[in-house]
Scaffold this motif. Structure first.
Motif, PDB file in Angstrom:
ATOM      1  N   ASP A   1       0.822  -1.209   0.000  1.00 15.05           N
ATOM      2  CA  ASP A   1       0.000   0.000   0.000  1.00 15.05           C
ATOM      3  C   ASP A   1       0.857   1.261   0.000  1.00 15.05           C
ATOM      4  OD1 ASP A   1      -2.295  -1.498   0.008  1.00 15.05           O
ATOM      5  OD2 ASP A   1      -2.689  -1.301   2.158  1.00 15.05           O
ATOM      6  N   LYS A   2       2.109   1.100  -0.363  1.00 15.86           N
ATOM      7  CA  LYS A   2       3.009   2.238  -0.467  1.00 15.86           C
ATOM      8  C   LYS A   2       3.459   2.429  -1.910  1.00 15.86           C
ATOM      9  CE  LYS A   2       4.938   1.919   4.207  1.00 15.86           C
ATOM     10  NZ  LYS A   2       6.196   1.781   5.001  1.00 15.86           N
ATOM     11  N   LEU A   3       3.791   3.666  -2.224  1.00 18.26           N
ATOM     12  CA  LEU A   3       4.362   3.992  -3.526  1.00 18.26           C
ATOM     13  C   LEU A   3       5.727   4.631  -3.296  1.00 18.26           C
ATOM     14  CD1 LEU A   3       1.257   5.556  -5.358  1.00 18.26           C
ATOM     15  CD2 LEU A   3       2.142   3.227  -5.560  1.00 18.26           C
ATOM     16  N   ARG A   4       6.772   3.966  -3.734  1.00 13.20           N
ATOM     17  CA  ARG A   4       8.113   4.478  -3.538  1.00 13.20           C
ATOM     18  C   ARG A   4       8.509   5.376  -4.712  1.00 13.20           C
ATOM     19  NH1 ARG A   4      10.179   2.817   0.855  1.00 13.20           N
ATOM     20  NH2 ARG A   4       9.451   0.892   1.857  1.00 13.20           N
ATOM     21  N   VAL A   5       9.118   6.510  -4.389  1.00 16.27           N
ATOM     22  CA  VAL A   5       9.530   7.492  -5.388  1.00 16.27           C
ATOM     23  C   VAL A   5      10.858   7.035  -5.993  1.00 16.27           C
ATOM     24  CG1 VAL A   5      10.093   9.905  -5.824  1.00 16.27           C
ATOM     25  CG2 VAL A   5       8.376   9.312  -4.099  1.00 16.27           C
ATOM     26  N   THR A   6      10.859   6.861  -7.315  1.00 19.47           N
ATOM     27  CA  THR A   6      12.046   6.323  -7.988  1.00 19.47           C
ATOM     28  C   THR A   6      12.709   7.317  -8.924  1.00 19.47           C
ATOM     29  OG1 THR A   6      10.626   5.383  -9.725  1.00 19.47           O
ATOM     30  CG2 THR A   6      11.177   3.958  -7.853  1.00 19.47           C
ATOM     31  N   SER A   7      12.214   8.546  -8.965  1.00 19.26           N
ATOM     32  CA  SER A   7      12.863   9.569  -9.785  1.00 19.26           C
ATOM     33  C   SER A   7      12.440  10.936  -9.287  1.00 19.26           C
ATOM     34  CB  SER A   7      12.493   9.403 -11.264  1.00 19.26           C
ATOM     35  OG  SER A   7      11.146   9.795 -11.485  1.00 19.26           O
ATOM     36  N   GLY A   8      13.057  11.964  -9.856  1.00 22.47           N
ATOM     37  CA  GLY A   8      12.684  13.323  -9.507  1.00 22.47           C
ATOM     38  C   GLY A   8      13.846  14.093  -8.919  1.00 22.47           C
TER      39      GLY A   8
ATOM     40  N   GLY B   1      13.486   8.284  -3.172  1.00 22.54           N
ATOM     41  CA  GLY B   1      13.854   7.241  -2.232  1.00 22.54           C
ATOM     42  C   GLY B   1      12.883   7.058  -1.098  1.00 22.54           C
ATOM     43  N   GLU B   2      11.950   7.993  -0.900  1.00 24.57           N
ATOM     44  CA  GLU B   2      10.951   7.885   0.161  1.00 24.57           C
ATOM     45  C   GLU B   2       9.674   7.263  -0.409  1.00 24.57           C
ATOM     46  OE1 GLU B   2      10.660  11.370   2.645  1.00 24.57           O
ATOM     47  OE2 GLU B   2      12.633  12.060   1.986  1.00 24.57           O
ATOM     48  N   ALA B   3       8.605   7.280   0.380  1.00 26.04           N
ATOM     49  CA  ALA B   3       7.391   6.591  -0.054  1.00 26.04           C
ATOM     50  C   ALA B   3       6.141   7.342   0.380  1.00 26.04           C
ATOM     51  CB  ALA B   3       7.358   5.169   0.506  1.00 26.04           C
TER      52      ALA B   3
ATOM     53  N   ILE C   1      -3.423   9.754   2.800  1.00 25.00           N
ATOM     54  CA  ILE C   1      -2.059   9.408   2.392  1.00 25.00           C
ATOM     55  C   ILE C   1      -1.102  10.091   3.364  1.00 25.00           C
ATOM     56  CG2 ILE C   1      -0.332   9.500   0.563  1.00 25.00           C
ATOM     57  CD1 ILE C   1      -2.569  10.007  -1.431  1.00 25.00           C
ATOM     58  N   ARG C   2      -0.098   9.357   3.772  1.00 27.39           N
ATOM     59  CA  ARG C   2       1.003   9.998   4.473  1.00 27.39           C
ATOM     60  C   ARG C   2       2.056  10.256   3.411  1.00 27.39           C
ATOM     61  NH1 ARG C   2       1.532  12.744   9.004  1.00 27.39           N
ATOM     62  NH2 ARG C   2       0.460  11.101  10.191  1.00 27.39           N
ATOM     63  N   GLY C   3       2.264  11.520   3.088  1.00 22.62           N
ATOM     64  CA  GLY C   3       3.117  11.872   1.978  1.00 22.62           C
ATOM     65  C   GLY C   3       4.563  11.502   2.192  1.00 22.62           C
ATOM     66  N   SER C   4       5.298  11.442   1.096  1.00 26.00           N
ATOM     67  CA  SER C   4       6.708  11.079   1.175  1.00 26.00           C
ATOM     68  C   SER C   4       7.505  12.081   1.992  1.00 26.00           C
ATOM     69  CB  SER C   4       7.282  10.972  -0.235  1.00 26.00           C
ATOM     70  OG  SER C   4       7.118  12.210  -0.907  1.00 26.00           O
ATOM     71  N   SER C   5       7.008  13.305   2.115  1.00 24.05           N
ATOM     72  CA  SER C   5       7.674  14.315   2.934  1.00 24.05           C
ATOM     73  C   SER C   5       7.120  14.338   4.353  1.00 24.05           C
ATOM     74  CB  SER C   5       7.500  15.695   2.294  1.00 24.05           C
ATOM     75  OG  SER C   5       6.124  15.992   2.137  1.00 24.05           O
ATOM     76  N   GLY C   6       6.267  13.379   4.678  1.00 21.64           N
ATOM     77  CA  GLY C   6       5.719  13.273   6.024  1.00 21.64           C
ATOM     78  C   GLY C   6       4.394  13.982   6.211  1.00 21.64           C
ATOM     79  N   LEU C   7       3.917  14.711   5.197  1.00 22.38           N
ATOM     80  CA  LEU C   7       2.645  15.423   5.309  1.00 22.38           C
ATOM     81  C   LEU C   7       1.476  14.492   5.030  1.00 22.38           C
ATOM     82  CD1 LEU C   7       3.295  18.823   3.483  1.00 22.38           C
ATOM     83  CD2 LEU C   7       3.111  18.426   5.941  1.00 22.38           C
TER      84      LEU C   7
END
Length: 461
Positions: A407-414, A421-423, A437-443
């Motif tokens: 249930d996570k989406l890992r960031v693979t570019s940008g 590298g986060e999710a 959603i708990r954003g990849s930046s923690g929001l």
């Protein structure tokens, strides 16, 4: 089908483009946006957003008509080439050979080719052109001839540089009338619009169809609110700016300029029209052919035109090689038609930029989510998931690619400033819908339809 795009990939690109356009119509405060995409042998996408009449809250439809303004130049150029193919006009004819009132004048010596290419060095709109803000009527034939006979209207030598001129295209309209013995409006209606069987196009304001036109509105740069702008007849400048149309019929018209389609012109004539002759500004910027703008977006070259009319801004791009045409019509004098049309092309290219992904179940993540800082789109394009900022003028600019991990989406570019590298961690409800959603930046983010601001944002107790 466009090169490198299968049916599923195109369907995904257009599904997200629909949501992106709807968002931008609201976000950019455009009264209404109408769009269409023609692919191969038919209209693959059409939509309308917002209002045709703000004061009376009339929803905009795909049938509403817009003033498409300088798109008229493509019809005028097409008509000239039809006459060339019929032997009634030559590209090297001078204007005075057809419009005898100009014999002995500088502009009478300009050639048809120079006029089509905006290479005649002719004043853009004359020294007094307040018809563009409806302070006066557009010029009639005698007034146009007076401008053309004025020695001051030859502002540059011929073939000195690109010099856009509505007056020059008004002169092409007079040449068409002289060569055919009929009015410009009648000739292009019969020889182009009726030949294609398109009822949503026409060469000039039709008073019998006023109820079908989308209202036009002023800009926000000089006022807090928009005001309506009346539709007016462009009279002797119809060949430069008179046409009306809807997006579906406009892309259908441009499909007749695809290679191999000889309903209007031979391929030889179309190649000559589409060949870029002049740079219009910067060396690597847009160029101009004979009645057509030529623009490079990414690695691809498109021909087409823009249109600016008091209250309406419009744009069309055409890729003959891929047999694709896109038109976006807006009913505001500062409408972002070019940006919105380019956005569709960039999303299509992004969707087809890689071999199609094979992951399944991606649609459960797709949607628009909001936090205090703005909105974020998760979109399926080309069988892959992307994070896109819909407020970005270029929706394909540095999109984050994602890989599914439960249930996570890992960031693979940008960008390194982002969340590489986060999710993103998704929480789903019993019905399978995304709750948060708990954003990849923690929001934390919520589906945008559930997000609501309080009266005041304060520190939580």
């Amino acid at each position: 089908m466009p090169e490198a795009l299968d049916a599923a990939t195109l369907r995904e690109a257009l599904a997200y483009y629909d949501r992106w356009l709807a968002f931008n119509q609201r976000y950019q405060r455009v009264p209404g946006v109408q769009a269409a995409l023609y692919v191969d042998d038919g209209v693959a996408f059409g939509a309308a957003y917002g209002l045709a009449d703000v004061e009376n809250a009339v929803p905009l439809t795909e049938q509403h008509l817009f003033r498409i303004a300088s798109h008229s130049k493509t019809f005028t150029a097409t008509a000239i080439f039809q006459l060339v193919e019929q032997g009634r006009v030559r590209l090297d004819d001078t204007a005075a050979q057809h419009v005898t009132e100009l014999v002995g004048t500088p502009l009478g010596e300009r050639t048809v080719r120079e006029l089509l290419a905006h290479a005649g060095g002719i004043t853009r709109d004359s020294a007094d052109a307040d018809w563009w803000q409806l302070w006066t009527l557009f010029p009639d034939r005698s007034q146009l001839l007076a401008v053309l006979r004025d020695s001051g209207s030859a502002v540059l030598p011929e073939n000195d540089r690109f010099k856009y001129s509505n007056i020059g295209y008004g002169l092409l309209g007079l040449i068409i009338e002289a060569a055919t013995g009929t009015s410009y409006n009648a000739f292009v209606q019969t020889g182009i619009v009726d030949k294609l069987g398109l009822t949503g196009l026409g060469p000039e304001l039709d008073p019998n169809r006023l109820g079908e036109y989308a209202g036009g509105y002023s800009a926000l740069s000089y006022a807090d609110v928009r005001v309506p702008i009346d539709h007016v007849d462009t009279r002797a400048l119809a060949a430069a700016t008179g046409f009306f149309g809807n997006a579906r019929d406009l892309v259908s018209y441009f499909s007749a300029h695809f290679p191999g389609d000889e309903r209007l012109l031979s391929d030889r004539s179309k190649r000559e029209m589409q060949h870029p002759l002049w740079t219009t500004g910067e060396a690597d910027g847009p160029r101009y052919g004979l009645g057509l703008q030529v623009t490079k977006i990414g690695d691809r070259e498109y021909f087409g035109h823009a249109g600016g009319y008091p209250g309406h801004i419009t744009k069309t791009f055409t890729d003959g090689e891929r047999r694709l045409a896109i038109s976006v019509l807006t009913n505001a004098i500062d409408g972002p038609a070019t940006q919105l049309a380019e956005g569709g092309l960039k999303l299509i290219d992004l969707a087809g930029s890689k071999e199609r992904g094979e992951a399944t179940g991606l649609d459960r993540f797709a949607g628009r989510y909001a936090s205090l800082w703005g909105v974020t789109d998760f979109a399926v394009l080309g069988g892959r998931l992307y994070v896109i900022d819909p407020t970005n003028a270029d929706p394909a600019a540095e999109p984050q690619t994602l890989e599914v991990d439960g249930d996570k989406l890992r960031v693979t570019s940008g960008s390194g400033y982002g969340a590489y590298g986060e999710a993103y961690a998704f929480t789903f409800g019993p019905d399978g819908a995304v709750e948060s959603i708990r954003g990849s930046s923690g929001l934390s983010m919520q589906p945008v339809e559930k997000f609501a601001l309080p009266d005041r944002v304060t520190v939580a107790q």
